[in-house]
Design a protein around this motif. Structure first.
Motif, mmCIF file in Angstrom:
data_model
loop_
_atom_site.group_PDB
_atom_site.id
_atom_site.type_symbol
_atom_site.label_atom_id
_atom_site.label_comp_id
_atom_site.label_asym_id
_atom_site.label_seq_id
_atom_site.Cartn_x
_atom_site.Cartn_y
_atom_site.Cartn_z
ATOM 1 N N ASN A 1 0.803 -1.215 0.000
ATOM 2 C CA ASN A 1 0.000 0.000 0.000
ATOM 3 C C ASN A 1 0.835 1.264 0.000
ATOM 4 O O ASN A 1 0.297 2.374 0.162
ATOM 5 C CB ASN A 1 -0.982 0.009 1.181
ATOM 6 C CG ASN A 1 -0.295 -0.258 2.500
ATOM 7 O OD1 ASN A 1 0.906 -0.361 2.566
ATOM 8 N ND2 ASN A 1 -1.078 -0.372 3.556
ATOM 9 N N TYR A 2 2.148 1.113 -0.182
ATOM 10 C CA TYR A 2 3.011 2.262 -0.376
ATOM 11 C C TYR A 2 3.757 2.051 -1.698
ATOM 12 O O TYR A 2 4.363 0.990 -1.908
ATOM 13 C CB TYR A 2 4.016 2.398 0.772
ATOM 14 C CG TYR A 2 3.364 2.596 2.117
ATOM 15 C CD1 TYR A 2 3.143 1.516 2.968
ATOM 16 C CD2 TYR A 2 2.946 3.860 2.532
ATOM 17 C CE1 TYR A 2 2.538 1.693 4.202
ATOM 18 C CE2 TYR A 2 2.347 4.042 3.762
ATOM 19 C CZ TYR A 2 2.144 2.952 4.589
ATOM 20 O OH TYR A 2 1.527 3.124 5.800
ATOM 21 N N TRP A 3 3.692 3.066 -2.552
ATOM 22 C CA TRP A 3 4.243 2.923 -3.896
ATOM 23 C C TRP A 3 5.151 4.089 -4.241
ATOM 24 O O TRP A 3 4.849 5.238 -3.893
ATOM 25 C CB TRP A 3 3.107 2.841 -4.926
ATOM 26 C CG TRP A 3 2.290 1.603 -4.787
ATOM 27 C CD1 TRP A 3 1.230 1.409 -3.951
ATOM 28 C CD2 TRP A 3 2.475 0.376 -5.490
ATOM 29 N NE1 TRP A 3 0.746 0.120 -4.089
ATOM 30 C CE2 TRP A 3 1.483 -0.516 -5.034
ATOM 31 C CE3 TRP A 3 3.376 -0.060 -6.463
ATOM 32 C CZ2 TRP A 3 1.380 -1.832 -5.522
ATOM 33 C CZ3 TRP A 3 3.267 -1.344 -6.946
ATOM 34 C CH2 TRP A 3 2.288 -2.219 -6.478
ATOM 35 N N GLY A 4 6.215 3.780 -4.969
ATOM 36 C CA GLY A 4 7.049 4.813 -5.532
ATOM 37 C C GLY A 4 6.468 5.303 -6.852
ATOM 38 O O GLY A 4 5.459 4.788 -7.330
ATOM 39 N N GLN A 5 7.127 6.259 -7.466
ATOM 40 C CA GLN A 5 6.589 6.918 -8.649
ATOM 41 C C GLN A 5 6.887 6.181 -9.941
ATOM 42 O O GLN A 5 6.320 6.518 -10.958
ATOM 43 C CB GLN A 5 7.136 8.350 -8.754
ATOM 44 C CG GLN A 5 8.461 8.484 -9.451
ATOM 45 C CD GLN A 5 9.624 7.982 -8.617
ATOM 46 O OE1 GLN A 5 9.484 7.464 -7.516
ATOM 47 N NE2 GLN A 5 10.823 8.134 -9.154
ATOM 48 N N GLY A 6 7.749 5.196 -9.931
ATOM 49 C CA GLY A 6 8.053 4.457 -11.150
ATOM 50 C C GLY A 6 9.270 4.975 -11.866
ATOM 51 O O GLY A 6 9.536 6.183 -11.870
ATOM 52 N N THR A 7 9.991 4.071 -12.482
ATOM 53 C CA THR A 7 11.151 4.430 -13.295
ATOM 54 C C THR A 7 11.115 3.585 -14.565
ATOM 55 O O THR A 7 10.853 2.389 -14.511
ATOM 56 C CB THR A 7 12.458 4.236 -12.504
ATOM 57 O OG1 THR A 7 13.567 4.715 -13.275
ATOM 58 C CG2 THR A 7 12.704 2.788 -12.100
ATOM 59 N N LEU A 8 11.327 4.230 -15.702
ATOM 60 C CA LEU A 8 11.152 3.576 -16.993
ATOM 61 C C LEU A 8 12.413 2.826 -17.407
ATOM 62 O O LEU A 8 13.508 3.384 -17.416
ATOM 63 C CB LEU A 8 10.795 4.610 -18.060
ATOM 64 C CG LEU A 8 10.668 4.104 -19.490
ATOM 65 C CD1 LEU A 8 9.526 3.094 -19.608
ATOM 66 C CD2 LEU A 8 10.446 5.274 -20.442
ATOM 67 N N VAL A 9 12.213 1.576 -17.763
ATOM 68 C CA VAL A 9 13.285 0.750 -18.322
ATOM 69 C C VAL A 9 12.909 0.400 -19.750
ATOM 70 O O VAL A 9 11.830 -0.154 -19.994
ATOM 71 C CB VAL A 9 13.475 -0.537 -17.495
ATOM 72 C CG1 VAL A 9 14.452 -1.480 -18.193
ATOM 73 C CG2 VAL A 9 13.958 -0.199 -16.087
ATOM 74 N N THR A 10 13.782 0.723 -20.675
ATOM 75 C CA THR A 10 13.548 0.416 -22.081
ATOM 76 C C THR A 10 14.703 -0.435 -22.583
ATOM 77 O O THR A 10 15.862 -0.024 -22.489
ATOM 78 C CB THR A 10 13.442 1.699 -22.922
ATOM 79 O OG1 THR A 10 12.410 2.532 -22.398
ATOM 80 C CG2 THR A 10 13.136 1.359 -24.371
ATOM 81 N N VAL A 11 14.363 -1.604 -23.107
ATOM 82 C CA VAL A 11 15.376 -2.528 -23.615
ATOM 83 C C VAL A 11 15.209 -2.622 -25.123
ATOM 84 O O VAL A 11 14.164 -3.064 -25.610
ATOM 85 C CB VAL A 11 15.246 -3.913 -22.968
ATOM 86 C CG1 VAL A 11 16.382 -4.820 -23.445
ATOM 87 C CG2 VAL A 11 15.253 -3.806 -21.448
ATOM 88 N N SER A 12 16.227 -2.221 -25.835
ATOM 89 C CA SER A 12 16.168 -2.243 -27.299
ATOM 90 C C SER A 12 16.741 -3.550 -27.834
ATOM 91 O O SER A 12 17.660 -4.131 -27.252
ATOM 92 C CB SER A 12 16.950 -1.063 -27.872
ATOM 93 O OG SER A 12 18.317 -1.161 -27.525
#
Length: 117
Positions: free
Chosen positions: A105-116
């Motif tokens: 019930n506690y969440w961070g804001q997210g971080t984007l991972v992009t794999v090409s």
């Protein structure tokens, strides 16, 4: 507890990244911590979790042997080491906390991972 995720970025297939999630507060060591991810157009799914002590871990089957979750309670931080990344690992990664077996019930804001590829 407040969570701040970081460490995402663009990486080629086969590469590695380490995500970090820094927590505020003095009770971090009492929380189980998890990482989740949400790919474009898909629901958020569980990726990995570590118990409050750091002793127990659990992983999504598709990341077993490639991802490692661990924590440093002295630094109030949980990490997700990701090796042998695949394009299908592309997603926004979220860290989350829970205590006492309850839902996250506690969440961070997210971080984007992009794999090409």
């Amino acid at each position: 507890v407040q969570l701040q995720a970081s460490g995402g970025g663009l990486v080629q297939a086969g590469g590695s990244l380490r995500l970090s999630c820094a927590a505020s507060g003095r009770t971090f060591s009492s929380y189980d911590m998890g990482w989740f991810r949400q790919a474009p157009g898909k629901e958020r799914v569980f990726v990995a979790a570590v118990s409050w002590s750091g002793i127990s871990t659990i992983y999504l089957d598709s990341v077993k042997g490639r991802f490692t979750i661990y924590r440093d309670n002295a630094k109030n931080t949980v990490y997700l080491r990701m090796n042998s990344l695949k394009p299908e690992d592309t997603a926004v990664y979220y860290c989350a906390a829970r205590r006492g077996g309850a839902q996250y019930n506690y969440w961070g804001q997210g971080t984007l991972v992009t794999v090409s590829s």
